[in-house]
Structure formats: structure tokens, C-alpha cells
Design a protein around this motif. Structure first.
Motif, PDB file in Angstrom:
ATOM      1  N   UNK A 130       0.845  -1.202   0.000  1.00 53.05           N
ATOM      2  CA  UNK A 130       0.000   0.000   0.000  1.00 53.05           C
ATOM      3  C   UNK A 130       0.879   1.250   0.000  1.00 53.05           C
ATOM      4  N   UNK A 131       1.952   1.248   0.771  1.00 53.39           N
ATOM      5  CA  UNK A 131       2.754   2.475   0.822  1.00 53.39           C
ATOM      6  C   UNK A 131       3.510   2.674  -0.486  1.00 53.39           C
ATOM      7  N   UNK A 132       3.938   1.587  -1.136  1.00 53.12           N
ATOM      8  CA  UNK A 132       4.603   1.749  -2.437  1.00 53.12           C
ATOM      9  C   UNK A 132       3.642   2.366  -3.454  1.00 53.12           C
ATOM     10  N   UNK A 133       2.397   1.900  -3.462  1.00 56.79           N
ATOM     11  CA  UNK A 133       1.412   2.439  -4.414  1.00 56.79           C
ATOM     12  C   UNK A 133       1.130   3.907  -4.081  1.00 56.79           C
ATOM     13  N   UNK A 134       0.857   4.174  -2.793  1.00 60.67           N
ATOM     14  CA  UNK A 134       0.445   5.544  -2.443  1.00 60.67           C
ATOM     15  C   UNK A 134       1.596   6.535  -2.584  1.00 60.67           C
ATOM     16  N   UNK A 135       2.800   6.096  -2.293  1.00 60.17           N
ATOM     17  CA  UNK A 135       3.938   7.004  -2.493  1.00 60.17           C
ATOM     18  C   UNK A 135       4.201   7.256  -3.971  1.00 60.17           C
ATOM     19  N   UNK A 173      -8.241   4.965   0.658  1.00 60.73           N
ATOM     20  CA  UNK A 173      -9.116   3.966   1.293  1.00 60.73           C
ATOM     21  C   UNK A 173      -9.125   2.668   0.503  1.00 60.73           C
ATOM     22  N   UNK A 174      -9.266   2.780  -0.820  1.00 60.67           N
ATOM     23  CA  UNK A 174      -9.365   1.578  -1.656  1.00 60.67           C
ATOM     24  C   UNK A 174      -8.065   0.775  -1.616  1.00 60.67           C
ATOM     25  N   UNK A 175      -6.919   1.465  -1.627  1.00 56.37           N
ATOM     26  CA  UNK A 175      -5.634   0.738  -1.619  1.00 56.37           C
ATOM     27  C   UNK A 175      -5.483  -0.018  -0.287  1.00 56.37           C
ATOM     28  N   UNK A 176      -5.865   0.632   0.816  1.00 56.82           N
ATOM     29  CA  UNK A 176      -5.777  -0.055   2.122  1.00 56.82           C
ATOM     30  C   UNK A 176      -6.705  -1.273   2.129  1.00 56.82           C
ATOM     31  N   UNK A 179      -5.238  -4.085   0.100  1.00 58.59           N
ATOM     32  CA  UNK A 179      -3.981  -4.682   0.556  1.00 58.59           C
ATOM     33  C   UNK A 179      -4.080  -5.395   1.901  1.00 58.59           C
ATOM     34  N   UNK A 180      -5.049  -5.026   2.740  1.00 56.48           N
ATOM     35  CA  UNK A 180      -5.131  -5.646   4.070  1.00 56.48           C
ATOM     36  C   UNK A 180      -6.406  -6.487   4.151  1.00 56.48           C
ATOM     37  N   UNK A 181      -6.266  -7.798   4.076  1.00 54.25           N
ATOM     38  CA  UNK A 181      -7.454  -8.641   4.002  1.00 54.25           C
ATOM     39  C   UNK A 181      -8.387  -8.497   5.206  1.00 54.25           C
ATOM     40  N   UNK A 182      -7.848  -8.155   6.387  1.00 52.31           N
ATOM     41  CA  UNK A 182      -8.721  -8.092   7.569  1.00 52.31           C
ATOM     42  C   UNK A 182      -9.494  -6.773   7.664  1.00 52.31           C
ATOM     43  N   UNK A 183      -9.273  -5.840   6.738  1.00 55.76           N
ATOM     44  CA  UNK A 183      -9.976  -4.550   6.776  1.00 55.76           C
ATOM     45  C   UNK A 183     -11.202  -4.587   5.859  1.00 55.76           C
ATOM     46  N   UNK A 206     -13.787   4.213   2.267  1.00 56.82           N
ATOM     47  CA  UNK A 206     -13.834   2.994   1.441  1.00 56.82           C
ATOM     48  C   UNK A 206     -14.467   1.869   2.248  1.00 56.82           C
ATOM     49  N   UNK A 207     -15.151   0.959   1.544  1.00 59.49           N
ATOM     50  CA  UNK A 207     -15.720  -0.217   2.201  1.00 59.49           C
ATOM     51  C   UNK A 207     -17.085   0.042   2.812  1.00 59.49           C
ATOM     52  N   UNK A 208     -17.481  -0.888   3.713  1.00 56.28           N
ATOM     53  CA  UNK A 208     -18.821  -0.846   4.305  1.00 56.28           C
ATOM     54  C   UNK A 208     -18.907   0.185   5.425  1.00 56.28           C
ATOM     55  N   UNK A 209     -20.099   0.780   5.571  1.00 54.99           N
ATOM     56  CA  UNK A 209     -20.308   1.718   6.696  1.00 54.99           C
ATOM     57  C   UNK A 209     -20.726   0.908   7.931  1.00 54.99           C
ATOM     58  N   UNK A 210     -19.821   0.061   8.400  1.00 54.61           N
ATOM     59  CA  UNK A 210     -20.125  -0.790   9.562  1.00 54.61           C
ATOM     60  C   UNK A 210     -19.125  -0.429  10.659  1.00 54.61           C
ATOM     61  N   UNK A 211     -19.645   0.193  11.739  1.00 53.79           N
ATOM     62  CA  UNK A 211     -18.755   0.705  12.778  1.00 53.79           C
ATOM     63  C   UNK A 211     -18.673  -0.206  14.003  1.00 53.79           C
TER      64      UNK A 211
END
Ligand SMILES: C[S@@+](CC[C@H](N)C(=O)[O-])C[C@H]1O[C@@H](n2cnc3c(N)ncnc32)[C@H](O)[C@@H]1O
Length: 476
Positions: A130-135, A173-176, A179-183, A206-211
Motif C-alpha cells: 500500500x505504501x509503495x502504491x500511495x507514495x 481507502x481503496x488501496x488499504x 492490501x489488508x485482508x482483515x480490513x 472505502x468499504x462498508x459503513x459498519x462501525x
């Protein structure tokens, strides 16, 4: 950078060789300014050479000393691929041209009848962190956090985006998420912390609005609505530190307990806990968490203002004692006898040995510890201790001389970044609120540095034993 992020950082092995130029500084193609994620733009094709080796000889060729350091070695990329000739395999070498190989390696390959052909490896979006892509897309200064750093709470990644990164928020948000399966949800903190209940307004980027998150700490499971209660995983060491001070059988009163990160594990390890919070949502989830962690009998939950709770806890614990549920050991009996003897000695009474023998420890009905984790203002609540034990003096069976007063653990912030300044500042404010001098030589005194919360702000935990004169102050 948090643990999840560190785990994610699987580094591409640094190429030590002098050959294929793109292998030397392996990183994704740069697309500064891209705001809508186009995954196909992160493909990188690297020219390499294929050594065409007989399938039956591949095992020995690839281990040959003269090929050491010259074979493609990139995580998730195969270094041996099929060849058009079914009898051969292609061993990929980290050079673009034969001349980039040392002469003795070239001679070995030629003498073994191995021919070389141009080939290529392609690395795609999935290959980069994720950091390689975002950088590669966001301009950052060297001293800045990377836009990919986040704190993980259950399935929620919580980022804290700088103003200049906001145009990229959907992509970050989308890159995280990718890249992180548990998110499953990525949120950005929107405003300052909610003044009273200490939670953030947040925006899903990004993702579901589940808090409603579930996470683990101190051997317990916690579920809570992250959008309406306080939770900070960075406090886990502080939670653990205090919990380890609470001996089994002791009574703990947590005045600002949140969803229970002190209260639930303390109860699980054998303390009896009065857990209180003013936020109805925190109280709801603390109740849920005591069931989840099977500590219903050891954790009583209330929803009151901390001032009222602090003042009333000693009488509440005395009048409605917890039912002792653990078997009483010889050790506990000895410890209780010692406690009684020391308390009596402190009160100036020498008890004869036979009088301090106990058949079983007393009911858990006097508060041993108070926890006050509301660092912005907890010191101001110290006035609530005045006379908190006074009503017990008229309770049948209560004996002030043999009662050890509780330790108070009060969290606070200070702008003084040196320990002398912090001690002076915190002691002064504590003394003013308590109406009694708080000094370093007090019984149980400890000023424990918790963490730096901002460049000019430190968090501490002030511990001291409730002074007798405050506890038994006469109130009208
Ligand atoms: C910093 S949080 C700490 C929560 C928990 N102890 C922890 O370590 O995560 C402070 C808590 O104090 C609660 N709070 C704020 N004002 C309060 C008050 N006057 N009385 C009781 N609780 C209060 C908030 O709702 C919040 O849950």
C-alpha cells in the motif's frame, strides 16, 4: 506505524546485482497526481535473460556457484518458467544482456550447452505494498507520515489524512482495503474529538459503513460501536500495566471505564470491579463485553457522572458486597493477616498475633483501587474523594483502623515535557482539586509517563494512596 502495517510491509528483496537497471531500484511506476485508482497503471515489465536449461539438469544448474546471485529472486515471481521446447525450462537471470554476466558465468553456461534469450518479468498492482502504491501517486515530504499509515480497530482502518491528501481519500481507502485482508471499512477522522465522550466523527472513505468492531486486548474480546464510544489500541500497554497491579480478590472502581478495557480484563483475572461511564453507549457495550467474557458476577456496571460514582463507590461496595467466588487459599489468608497487621500498625495499634489470624479473607467490600482515565479533566474530579469513606464510619462492622485506603490512578495531560516540570504541574493541579497536598513522598506516589500524545503534550498516570484526612473528611 502500527503492527498491521508493519506486517504488510513485505519488502521486495533489494537487488544487489549490477545488471537489469529496473531491478536495481524496484518500485512501481510513478503516477503523481492520480486521484482515481487505475490498477493497470502499476504494471512494471523488467527485461531479464532466460537461460534455457534441460528440465533434467535444472536442479544442479540453478544451484551452481557461478549462478549464485544472478537468478531472479522477487517474492511471488517464479524464477523457472516453461519453454516452447517441452524438454527445456527457462531459468530467469537478473540481467538484461549476456554482457552483464561475469565472463566465467557466461563460459560455464556456454560449455554446458545452455543458450540465453531475452525475456521479461511483469510485476502488477498486487505485487506492491500500500505504501509503495500511495507514495507513487501522492507527493509527500520526507518528515511526513505516509498517507498509508492507519490504526486498526477490528475490521476498521482509521486514517488521519492531511488536508492536502483529501483529494486522494477514495484512492487511499481503496488501496488499504485491497492490501489488508482483515480490513472491511476505512474511515477518516473528521473533526476534533467529541469533548465529553471522547469519540471521533468519522467519514467512510472505502468499504462498508459498519462501525461495530470486535477486537482483542489483555486476553479479552471487546465489541463496540467505534462511531459512538472511545477506544484507543495505543493504550493497551497502559491498560495492561494497571490491570497487573490489581491482585485477585481486590475491588477496583473504574470511574471512566469506557467499554471496559481496564474493567473487563481485571474482572477476568480475579478482581471485583465497579465499572462506570457517563456515555450510555459505552455502558451498553461494557455490559455486552462482560457477558462475552463471562465476568457478569465480577463486574457491576453503572451509568453515572464520575464525581457521583467516586464519592459513592466505598458505600456501594460495603453495602452490596460482591460474592466471593474463588476458593480461599492459605496464601490469601496469610496475605490478609499481614494486611490487617500493617493497617493496624499504621493506625498506631500493635495487634497481638492471635488477633490477626483470619479464617478467610473478608468479603470483597472495600475499594482497593480507583481508575480515572479521562486525561483531559480527570484531575478536576479529585474533589469527589472528600468524605467518600465518611458514611462507612456508621456502618456496622466497618473498622477504619484496619481498612487500607485505595490507591488512586488518575490519568492526565501536561504541557511540561520534562519530568520535573510535569511533576510540579500535575502535583499542583491534583493538590488544588483534592484539597490536600499531593507530594512525591506520599504513600504509593508514582508519576508514570504513559505516552506523548502530541509534540507538546504528554500523558501521565498519577498514582497515590487516598489520604486518611480526605477520605474521612466530615461533610455536611
Ligand atoms: C479517554 S476515555 C477512557 C475509556 C477507557 N477507560 C479506556 O481506557 O479506553 C474516557 C471515558 O470517560 C467517559 N466520561 C467522560 N466524562 C465523564 C464523566 N463526567 N463521568 C463518567 N465518565 C465520563 C467517556 O464517555 C469515556 O468513555
Amino acid at each position: 506505524m502500527n503492527a498491521a502495517w508493519t506486517a504488510l510491509r513485505r519488502l521486495v528483496s533489494p537487488p544487489s546485482m549490477t545488471s537489469s537497471p529496473s531491478l536495481r531500484n524496484l518500485g512501481p511506476p510513478q503516477h503523481k497526481g492520480m486521484t482515481a485508482l487505475d490498477r493497470s497503471k502499476f504494471d512494471l515489465t523488467i527485461p531479464v535473460l532466460a537461460a534455457r536449461v534441460k528440465a533434467s539438469e535444472m536442479g544442479s544448474v540453478r544451484k551452481h556457484d557461478l549462478l549464485k546471485g544472478h537468478i531472479v529472486d522477487i517474492p511471488k515471481i517464479r524464477s523457472i518458467t516453461p519453454d516452447a521446447d517441452p524438454a527445456l525450462r527457462r531459468l530467469l537471470l537478473r540481467v538484461a544482456k549476456p554482457d552483464d554476466l561475469p565472463a566465467d558465468t557466461r563460459a560455464y553456461l556456454a560449455s554446458s550447452g545452455i543458450t540465453l534469450e531475452p525475456d521479461a518479468v511483469t510485476l502488477g498492482y498486487d505485487h506492491w505494498t500500500a505504501s509503495e502504491i500511495l507514495n507513487a501517486v501522492i507527493e509527500t515530504k520526507e518528515d511526513e507520515d505516509t498517507p498509508s499509515s492507519f490504526t486498526q480497530t477490528g475490521h476498521i482502518a482509521h486514517v488521519n489524512l492531511r488536508e492536502e491528501w483529501l483529494p486522494y481519500k477514495a484512492m487511499i481507502g481503496q488501496v488499504i482495503l485491497d492490501k489488508i485482508p482483515s480490513i472491511r471499512t476505512v474511515v477518516n477522522k473528521l473533526s476534533e474529538i467529541h469533548a465529553e465522550f471522547r469519540y471521533f466523527d468519522m467519514e467512510v472513505i472505502a468499504g462498508e459503513a459498519d462501525f461495530v468492531a470486535t477486537t482483542s486486548e489483555s486476553g479479552c474480546t471487546f465489541t463496540f460501536d467505534f462511531a459512538h464510544v472511545y477506544w484507543n489500541s495505543r493504550l493497551h500497554t497502559e491498560h495492561e500495566r494497571l490491570i497487573s497491579l490489581f491482585t485477585p480478590g481486590s475491588v477496583v472502581a473504574d470511574a471512566m471505564a469506557g467499554v471496559g478495557p481496564f474493567a473487563v480484563p481485571a474482572a477476568k483475572r480475579g478482581a471485583y470491579v465497579l465499572g462506570n461511564d457517563l456515555n450510555p453507549e459505552s455502558v451498553k457495550w461494557m455490559r455486552e463485553n462482560r457477558v462475552k467474557n463471562k465476568v457478569e458476577a465480577r463486574l457491576r456496571v453503572t451509568e453515572a457522572d464520575a464525581r457521583q460514582f467516586i464519592n459513592g463507590a466505598p458505600l456501594e461496595a460495603w453495602r452490596n458486597p460482591f460474592v466471593r467466588s474463588e476458593p480461599v487459599t492459605v496464601r490469601q489468608k496469610e496475605r490478609e493477616a499481614r494486611r490487617r497487621r500493617e493497617a493496624a500498625k499504621e493506625a498506631g495499634v500493635e495487634l497481638p498475633k492471635e488477633e490477626v489470624k483470619v479464617d478467610s479473607p473478608p468479603k470483597p467490600q472495600t475499594v482497593d483501587h480507583y481508575v480515572m482515565n479521562l486525561p483531559d479533566s480527570a484531575l478536576e474530579f479529585l474533589d469527589a474523594y472528600a468524605g467518600s469513606f465518611t458514611p462507612l464510619l456508621s456502618e456496622p462492622g466497618f473498622d477504619a483502623a484496619s481498612t487500607t485506603l485505595p490507591l488512586i490512578h488518575c490519568h492526565c495531560f501536561t504541557r511540561f515535557l520534562d519530568i520535573e516540570g510535569a511533576t510540579r504541574d500535575i502535583n499542583e493541579r491534583a493538590s488544588a482539586a483534592l484539597g490536600y497536598p499531593v507530594t512525591t513522598d506520599m504513600d504509593g506516589y508514582l508519576l508514570h509517563p504513559v505516552r506523548r500524545v502530541a509534540p507538546n503534550k504528554d500523558m501521565y498516570c498519577l498514582t497515590f494512596r487516598l489520604p486518611h484526612d480526605v477520605a474521612y473528611k466530615k461533610t455536611v
